[in-house]
Design a protein around this motif. Structure first.
Motif, PDB file in Angstrom:
ATOM      1  N   THR A  73       0.829  -1.190   0.059  1.00 14.88           N
ATOM      2  CA  THR A  73      -0.046  -0.113   0.038  1.00 14.88           C
ATOM      3  C   THR A  73       0.701   1.348   0.144  1.00 14.88           C
ATOM      4  OG1 THR A  73       0.005   0.073   2.332  1.00 14.88           O
ATOM      5  CG2 THR A  73      -1.805  -1.055   1.159  1.00 14.88           C
ATOM      6  N   PRO A  75       0.779   5.569   0.651  1.00 14.86           N
ATOM      7  CA  PRO A  75       0.312   6.677   1.481  1.00 14.86           C
ATOM      8  C   PRO A  75      -0.978   7.386   0.479  1.00 14.86           C
ATOM      9  CG  PRO A  75       2.512   7.014   1.830  1.00 14.86           C
ATOM     10  CD  PRO A  75       2.428   6.052   0.765  1.00 14.86           C
ATOM     11  N   GLU A 138      -7.899   1.315   3.020  1.00 12.44           N
ATOM     12  CA  GLU A 138      -7.262   2.555   3.825  1.00 12.44           C
ATOM     13  C   GLU A 138      -8.040   3.761   4.026  1.00 12.44           C
ATOM     14  OE1 GLU A 138      -4.912  -0.011   1.156  1.00 12.44           O
ATOM     15  OE2 GLU A 138      -5.973   1.431   0.547  1.00 12.44           O
ATOM     16  N   GLU A 139      -7.636   4.369   5.149  1.00 10.12           N
ATOM     17  CA  GLU A 139      -8.220   5.662   5.424  1.00 10.12           C
ATOM     18  C   GLU A 139      -7.529   6.674   4.840  1.00 10.12           C
ATOM     19  OE1 GLU A 139      -9.960   6.762   9.522  1.00 10.12           O
ATOM     20  OE2 GLU A 139      -9.086   4.826   9.993  1.00 10.12           O
ATOM     21  N   GLY A 141      -4.972   9.583   4.514  1.00  7.40           N
ATOM     22  CA  GLY A 141      -3.886  10.180   5.323  1.00  7.40           C
ATOM     23  C   GLY A 141      -3.284   9.118   6.175  1.00  7.40           C
ATOM     24  N   ALA A 142      -3.765   7.669   6.105  1.00  5.83           N
ATOM     25  CA  ALA A 142      -3.336   6.807   7.028  1.00  5.83           C
ATOM     26  C   ALA A 142      -1.802   6.344   6.512  1.00  5.83           C
ATOM     27  CB  ALA A 142      -4.083   5.277   6.832  1.00  5.83           C
ATOM     28  N   PRO A 143      -0.998   5.932   7.282  1.00  8.78           N
ATOM     29  CA  PRO A 143       0.337   5.376   7.199  1.00  8.78           C
ATOM     30  C   PRO A 143       0.373   4.307   5.899  1.00  8.78           C
ATOM     31  CG  PRO A 143       0.106   5.564   9.311  1.00  8.78           C
ATOM     32  CD  PRO A 143      -1.277   5.760   9.038  1.00  8.78           C
ATOM     33  N   GLN A 146      -0.707   0.869   6.991  1.00  7.03           N
ATOM     34  CA  GLN A 146      -1.789   0.522   7.768  1.00  7.03           C
ATOM     35  C   GLN A 146      -3.184   0.538   7.037  1.00  7.03           C
ATOM     36  OE1 GLN A 146      -2.345   3.397  10.953  1.00  7.03           O
ATOM     37  NE2 GLN A 146      -4.666   3.333  11.107  1.00  7.03           N
ATOM     38  N   TYR A 147      -3.857  -0.565   7.120  1.00 10.30           N
ATOM     39  CA  TYR A 147      -5.138  -0.771   6.273  1.00 10.30           C
ATOM     40  C   TYR A 147      -6.195  -1.774   6.991  1.00 10.30           C
ATOM     41  CZ  TYR A 147      -2.852  -5.364   5.144  1.00 10.30           C
ATOM     42  OH  TYR A 147      -2.521  -6.400   5.224  1.00 10.30           O
ATOM     43  N   SER A 148      -7.288  -1.617   6.629  1.00 11.39           N
ATOM     44  CA  SER A 148      -8.166  -2.794   7.241  1.00 11.39           C
ATOM     45  C   SER A 148      -8.541  -3.728   6.001  1.00 11.39           C
ATOM     46  CB  SER A 148      -9.588  -1.987   7.604  1.00 11.39           C
ATOM     47  OG  SER A 148      -9.450  -1.016   8.642  1.00 11.39           O
ATOM     48  N   GLY A 168     -12.257   6.693   2.592  1.00 14.12           N
ATOM     49  CA  GLY A 168     -10.838   6.453   2.086  1.00 14.12           C
ATOM     50  C   GLY A 168     -11.319   5.565   0.728  1.00 14.12           C
TER      51      GLY A 168
END
Length: 199
Positions: A73, A75, A138-139, A141-143, A146-148, A168
């Motif tokens: 992923t 940014p 991914e939201e 602005g998330a690093p 970092q993902y769901s 996102g």
């Protein structure tokens, strides 16, 4: 009643014997680590024994699958729209179809830009072969790491609906684990501002 045998001082192992037994056990453990565990689990075979036993290839497959578990992923930064993304933007309710072809061992994503609570209905299929997939998001602005993850597995097709839990990008990561190119076609209808393949 028989009393348990109590060893006499002459029957107990000496300190030298205990040290020798400990060194032998450590040597055996190290030999197993280098010849069996490292090739079978990590695909690293410093002695060549793992290759002769067929363990090195198994370890390489395991490591490739571990790398596949998390899609690469980036940014979520604003970028200029490509022609493909511009064509994928459309009024709510109009279906959008995206096709992409994956080379052997290649992975790519198709993402929808959505607000929290927005929903879409989707259907995707390959031209025959099964691929590894992960539906994730991914939201903004998330690093980068970092993902769901919502769903993952191996399939040649899938359909269903999805509701965004946050603002996102949400969509699929596919990886072709075959030795031939695989074409994936995905169609989505619903509430999203764009739906496109990522470079």
């Amino acid at each position: 009643m028989t009393r348990p045998h109590t060893p006499q001082p002459g029957e107990l192992p000496s300190l030298g014997q205990l040290n020798r037994a400990t060194l032998i056990a450590l040597g055996a453990a190290a030999a197993l680590l280098v010849t069996i565990v490292l090739p079978a689990e990590y695909g690293y075979d410093p002695t060549g024994v793992g290759g002769m036993l067929g363990l090195t290839e198994m370890g390489k497959v395991k490591q490739a699958e571990h790398r596949d578990e998390a899609p690469a992923t980036k940014p979520a930064l604003p970028v200029p729209a490509t022609p493909e993304q511009a064509q994928a933007s459309r009024p709510v309710g109009q279906p959008v179809t995206v096709s992409l072809t994956l080379k052997p061992n290649e992975g790519r994503e198709v993402k929808a830009t959505m607000k929290a609570g927005e929903a879409l209905v989707y259907r995707w299929h390959t031209d025959g072969a099964e691929v590894r997939f992960e539906l994730h998001g991914e939201e903004f602005g998330a690093p980068a790491d970092q993902y769901s993850s919502y769903e993952k597995g191996t399939a040649a097709k899938a359909d269903g609906s999805f509701r965004a839990p946050f603002d996102g990008t949400h969509g699929w990561y596919w990886r072709n684990r075959t030795d031939k190119p695989v074409t994936i076609t995905v169609t989505a209808t619903g509430e999203f501002s764009s739906f496109a393949a990522k470079p």
